[in-house]
Motif scaffolding. Structure first.
Motif, PDB file in Angstrom:
ATOM      1  N   TRP A  73     -61.683   5.419 -16.877  1.00  0.00           N
ATOM      2  CA  TRP A  73     -62.230   6.742 -16.534  1.00  0.00           C
ATOM      3  C   TRP A  73     -63.579   6.647 -15.832  1.00  0.00           C
ATOM      4  O   TRP A  73     -63.945   7.551 -15.080  1.00  0.00           O
ATOM      5  CB  TRP A  73     -62.393   7.571 -17.797  1.00  0.00           C
ATOM      6  N   ARG A  79     -59.926   1.048 -12.738  1.00  0.00           N
ATOM      7  CA  ARG A  79     -58.761   1.921 -12.861  1.00  0.00           C
ATOM      8  C   ARG A  79     -57.676   1.508 -11.872  1.00  0.00           C
ATOM      9  O   ARG A  79     -56.489   1.427 -12.225  1.00  0.00           O
ATOM     10  CB  ARG A  79     -59.157   3.382 -12.615  1.00  0.00           C
ATOM     11  N   GLU A 107     -50.128   6.516 -15.508  1.00  0.00           N
ATOM     12  CA  GLU A 107     -51.221   7.485 -15.536  1.00  0.00           C
ATOM     13  C   GLU A 107     -50.711   8.920 -15.609  1.00  0.00           C
ATOM     14  O   GLU A 107     -49.877   9.354 -14.809  1.00  0.00           O
ATOM     15  CB  GLU A 107     -52.085   7.320 -14.288  1.00  0.00           C
ATOM     16  N   ASN A 108     -51.254   9.680 -16.563  1.00  0.00           N
ATOM     17  CA  ASN A 108     -50.997  11.109 -16.598  1.00  0.00           C
ATOM     18  C   ASN A 108     -51.857  11.803 -15.546  1.00  0.00           C
ATOM     19  O   ASN A 108     -53.025  11.467 -15.361  1.00  0.00           O
ATOM     20  CB  ASN A 108     -51.335  11.694 -17.976  1.00  0.00           C
ATOM     21  N   THR A 109     -51.254  12.776 -14.869  1.00  0.00           N
ATOM     22  CA  THR A 109     -51.969  13.556 -13.859  1.00  0.00           C
ATOM     23  C   THR A 109     -51.672  15.030 -14.093  1.00  0.00           C
ATOM     24  O   THR A 109     -50.962  15.393 -15.038  1.00  0.00           O
ATOM     25  CB  THR A 109     -51.526  13.158 -12.440  1.00  0.00           C
ATOM     26  N   SER A 110     -52.180  15.873 -13.224  1.00  0.00           N
ATOM     27  CA  SER A 110     -51.919  17.305 -13.347  1.00  0.00           C
ATOM     28  C   SER A 110     -50.456  17.641 -13.084  1.00  0.00           C
ATOM     29  O   SER A 110     -49.980  18.712 -13.472  1.00  0.00           O
ATOM     30  CB  SER A 110     -52.807  18.084 -12.379  1.00  0.00           C
ATOM     31  N   SER A 111     -49.725  16.733 -12.440  1.00  0.00           N
ATOM     32  CA  SER A 111     -48.332  17.014 -12.112  1.00  0.00           C
ATOM     33  C   SER A 111     -47.328  16.126 -12.849  1.00  0.00           C
ATOM     34  O   SER A 111     -46.123  16.370 -12.789  1.00  0.00           O
ATOM     35  CB  SER A 111     -48.099  16.863 -10.604  1.00  0.00           C
ATOM     36  N   HIS A 113     -46.536  13.972 -16.602  1.00  0.00           N
ATOM     37  CA  HIS A 113     -46.876  13.574 -17.971  1.00  0.00           C
ATOM     38  C   HIS A 113     -45.949  12.443 -18.383  1.00  0.00           C
ATOM     39  O   HIS A 113     -44.728  12.545 -18.269  1.00  0.00           O
ATOM     40  CB  HIS A 113     -46.731  14.743 -18.957  1.00  0.00           C
ATOM     41  N   THR A 164     -44.552  20.612 -14.518  1.00  0.00           N
ATOM     42  CA  THR A 164     -45.012  19.244 -14.746  1.00  0.00           C
ATOM     43  C   THR A 164     -43.821  18.325 -14.979  1.00  0.00           C
ATOM     44  O   THR A 164     -42.970  18.593 -15.820  1.00  0.00           O
ATOM     45  CB  THR A 164     -45.955  19.179 -15.960  1.00  0.00           C
ATOM     46  N   GLN A 182     -55.246  11.794 -19.074  1.00  0.00           N
ATOM     47  CA  GLN A 182     -56.207  12.454 -18.200  1.00  0.00           C
ATOM     48  C   GLN A 182     -57.553  12.574 -18.906  1.00  0.00           C
ATOM     49  O   GLN A 182     -57.617  12.854 -20.107  1.00  0.00           O
ATOM     50  CB  GLN A 182     -55.714  13.858 -17.828  1.00  0.00           C
ATOM     51  N   ARG A 183     -58.602  12.376 -18.156  1.00  0.00           N
ATOM     52  CA  ARG A 183     -59.935  12.519 -18.726  1.00  0.00           C
ATOM     53  C   ARG A 183     -60.216  13.993 -18.993  1.00  0.00           C
ATOM     54  O   ARG A 183     -60.002  14.845 -18.124  1.00  0.00           O
ATOM     55  CB  ARG A 183     -60.979  11.946 -17.767  1.00  0.00           C
TER      56      ARG A 183
END
Length: 210
Positions: A73, A79, A107-111, A113, A164, A182-183
């Motif tokens: 992060w 990363r 990596e989890n992102t906004s789109s 999981h 998602t 996600q941070r």
């Protein structure tokens, strides 16, 4: 190695090579059988066993994984390395050992999981997550999270939005997965140590948010 998107299993039929993890054989199986027998006969207090397991779950392994997450992060170069060559990046921090030889971090992102599972046994990255929780090894989780990941995640308190994408990563005897959560917003001024304190084992499995 495979990913399941939104519950559609990604295995390639007979071409998917997933051997039973050797840690499930031999001494481990004997220890499990002995533990169950001693508890059944009243020779061992199951609460005492749970306290020992909780120590290893909360105080050792998961703290390693949390340190990896916090560094990812706060260090863009690390990363990128972690996502490209997870094994090397994790080993560079001194976290290695049995069931941690070959790692892949997703990596989890906004789109997207991600959530990890081992459908055939209980392959798990001990070096960074400590001991696997009982539910991870249970048949219910191992079978259901592949078929209905959103429903399973909802039972953990995660209501994943319909837009998602959910990816289920099936660990094997050759490779272990770990989720890079996600941070959280509002943590820009946090030190790596403070960030690491926010990271949980379930967050690195994908059954919780940070």
């Amino acid at each position: 190695m495979s990913a399941t998107n939104n519950g559609h299993h990604g295995h390639d039929g007979d071409d998917h090579h997933h051997e039973h993890d050797p840690i499930e054989d031999g001494a481990m199986l004997r220890v499990r059988a002995l533990e169950e027998l001693m508890i059944a006969k009243g020779l061992v207090d199951p609460e005492a066993v749970d306290r020992v397991v909780e120590y290893y779950e909360r105080q050792t392994g998961p703290r390693n994984g949390a340190a990896v997450v916090a560094r990812a992060w706060t260090d863009p170069a690390f990363r990128e390395w972690l996502l490209q060559d997870s094994t090397a990046a994790i080993h560079s921090m001194g976290f290695q050992g049995y069931q941690g030889e070959h790692m892949r971090v997703v990596e989890n992102t906004s789109s997207v999981h991600n959530v990890i599972v081992c459908t055939l046994c209980s392959c798990y990255p001990w070096a960074v997550l400590g001991l696997p929780p009982a539910w991870y090894k249970g048949a219910a989780y191992r079978s259901r999270v592949v078929r209905e990941p959103r429903a399973v995640l909802k039972e953990f308190g995660l209501d994943i939005p319909a837009e998602t994408e959910v990816r289920v990563w099936d660990s094997t005897a050759e490779i272990r997965f770990m989720v890079l959560p996600q941070r959280p917003a509002g943590t820009e001024g946090f030190s790596p140590e403070r960030l690491a304190s926010l990271v949980t084992r379930n967050g690195m499995i994908g059954t919780a948010l940070v």
